[in-house]
Design a protein around this motif. Structure first.
Motif, PDB file in Angstrom:
ATOM      1  N   ARG A 185      24.759   2.247  22.409  1.00 44.70           N
ATOM      2  CA  ARG A 185      25.806   1.488  21.729  1.00 44.70           C
ATOM      3  C   ARG A 185      26.949   1.102  22.656  1.00 44.70           C
ATOM      4  N   ARG A 186      27.443   2.059  23.417  1.00 40.59           N
ATOM      5  CA  ARG A 186      28.619   1.814  24.263  1.00 40.59           C
ATOM      6  C   ARG A 186      28.375   0.702  25.282  1.00 40.59           C
ATOM      7  N   LEU A 216      28.532   2.230  15.042  1.00 39.24           N
ATOM      8  CA  LEU A 216      29.564   3.108  15.588  1.00 39.24           C
ATOM      9  C   LEU A 216      30.510   3.648  14.519  1.00 39.24           C
TER      10      LEU A 216
END
Length: 545
Positions: free
Chosen positions: A381-382, A437
């Motif tokens: 995700r990051r 997130l």
């Protein structure tokens, strides 16, 4: 084995263990030892489960989640409907007035009022949802909102003037605000770690589907000059609530909510309804024990269940991350995507052709969201979020520099085309990843309230952008047009800086593991490799030493 895991957890990041068994903290339900053993077995199984294995075990959970997430289609549809109506001749003649360039349109203040009334309604609905859903459950809350949606559509369908439309959009925003949080929260709680990112980001796909449907409907009606040109699009919103209502009525409740209500047996029944019974080696009791374990772990570190608790202790950091992740969606210039139709009309395209281009834009959004599932599998995700901000900033500055040239048809074409590029980048990175997130960052006891706060910050910022964007683009207001790219590009860079230093990577982590990492104040860059002591792979070598 369970006692060894608990002992090793004490070495995480040189902090004391926060496991609920520490210092004699009692676990509810079964005996402490049995619940702990089952919980660790479930955490181990989820940690080692592949997406394909999870899909075979949880096909029912996937189906229920996909169905409930379809409620978001209504939000995406309504948002695009109102924004696109600003370039719709029949709508402008009914609710607008004569502009300085000889065409009919709404004044900037009424464009802002229509855009922002929905955001105001969503803020109200979100705060109500944070209290009501925790008391009555996700299903009952969602069914009540679906019923109210049917009633509020009547106001929009029969609105005699723009003032009534504003009131209708305000009321319509209340249930839409509930859909924003309940759908993503339900998706994150009924599926295992291996499927969490896919089902939560599917919410963004539903939002894009709503946009796509709205654009297709408007394109088909663009040549009509009577009142049905705008009434038919409003009436189509009656299609969704009834079938979704039936689905929600039949769906199982979230086992996480049932555990928070001390209803262990009901939680076990819910897990059975979410999974296949013929899969060997799976025990619903273990999954519920993991939920109980996580809930008790959060009680151990004094995680409460009120809005105020979101700003205490380690939950403050989790709330900050969730809120800022969703705020970035508004601050990175995403509001410009809704105005591509206007740019194409200024480039000289006919009304129908401009809506065709908008249709292509949202089709690109669908492709982008699906591609994000592949990229999240490999990059997490990051990485996807940060790299997406880099690319969006570049696109926005390109739009700004292109617009420095004298206004011509070619410039409008270039600006509109760059918005297509922006849409693909946004819907393959920031757009879908945000939903994953914001559902993963909060503690389970505060998840619904943290998501409410995050989404409301997004809505408040949308109030601001909903005011300034019409003024930026309106020919009788600031008339910045493409030069708006400089403004949003600068904000996008600011968002990039925050994300680089503050956004951790939750990929592959169970909620219990995330609790340990946040409580032990693990630094952002250490999240992927930090040990929690909750899975066997981390204990190899240490346990035998």
């Amino acid at each position: 084995m369970a006692s060894e895991k608990l002992a090793m957890a004490e070495h995480v990041e040189k902090h004391d263990s926060i496991t609920p068994e520490a210092e004699g903290h009692a676990l509810p339900g079964h005996s402490d030892l049995k619940t702990s053993t089952e919980a660790h077995a479930a955490i181990e199984n989820e940690h080692n489960m592949t997406p394909w294995q999870a899909l075979k075990l949880y096909p029912k959970a996937v189906g229920w989640s996909l169905l409930l997430s379809c409620a978001i289609i209504m939000e995406g549809y309504d948002v695009v409907l109102i924004g696109s109506f600003f370039g719709f001749p029949a709508f402008n003649e009914k609710y607008g007035g004569l502009m300085s360039d000889g065409s009919y349109g709404l004044a900037a203040k009424w464009q802002a009022a229509l855009t922002n009334s929905m955001s105001c309604g969503q803020i109200i609905g979100l705060f109500i949802n944070g209290i009501v859903s925790e008391r009555y459950g996700y299903r009952k809350t969602l069914m009540a909102c679906l019923a109210s949606t049917v009633a509020f559509i009547f106001i929009l369908f029969f609105a005699p003037n723009v003032q009534t439309l504003v009131v209708g959009e305000l009321l319509m925003g209340i249930p839409l605000g509930v859909y924003q949080t309940l759908t993503v929260t339900y998706a994150s709680e009924v599926c295992p770690v291996a499927l969490r990112a896919y089902l939560t980001t599917y919410v963004n796909l539903c939002w894009v589907f709503g946009q796509l449907i709205a654009s297709g409907v408007l394109k088909g009606l663009a040549d009509r000059t009577d009142e049905w040109a705008y009434r038919i699009p409003f009436s189509i919103q009656w299609v969704w609530p009834i079938p979704i209502f039936i689905g929600v009525y039949l769906a199982p409740e979230s086992p996480w909510w049932l555990v928070r209500q001390d209803r262990r047996e009901d939680a076990v029944k819910a897990v059975r309804r979410l999974t296949r019974a013929d899969i060997q080696g799976f025990n619903p009791e273990e999954t519920v024990s993991m939920i109980i374990y996580t809930n008790a772990l959060e009680k151990r570190v004094q995680t409460g269940s009120s809005y105020l608790d979101c700003f205490k202790g380690t939950d403050l950091r989790r709330t900050e991350i969730a809120c800022c992740v969703w705020a970035v969606q508004s601050l990175c210039g995403a509001g410009l995507m809704g105005y591509s139709t206007v740019f194409y009309q200024r480039a000289g395209l006919a009304i129908s052709q401009s809506f065709t281009m908008s249709l292509a834009q949202y089709a690109i959004g669908v492709v982008g969201t699906v591609s994000s599932w592949v990229m999240m599998t490999y990059f997490g995700r990051r990485t996807l979020y940060v790299s997406g901000l880099v690319m969006l900033a570049v696109v926005l500055f390109v739009i700004g520099f292109v617009s420095i040239a004298p206004a011509t048809s070619a410039i409008s074409w270039a600006t509109g085309s760059m918005l297509l590029v922006y849409t693909f980048v946004y819907d393959s990175t920031i757009g879908p990843v945000c939903f994953s997130l914001v559902s993963e960052m909060p503690s389970s006891r505060l998840r619904i309230k943290t998501v409410v706060l995050a989404r409301n910050l997004y809505n408040v910022l949308n109030l601001v952008t909903g005011i300034i964007i019409p003024y930026m683009l309106n020919v009788d207001a600031w008339n910045w047009r493409g030069k708006s790219g400089f403004f949003w590009g600068a904000l996008c860079v600011s968002c990039l800086v925050w994300s680089f230093f503050r956004l951790p990577e939750p990929k592959g982590r169970s909620y219990a593991e995330l609790d340990v990492l946040f409580e032990n104040k693990v630094r952002t860059r250490h999240f992927p490799a930090a040990k929690t002591g909750l899975v066997q792979d981390e204990l190899k070598g240490e346990g035998s030493a």
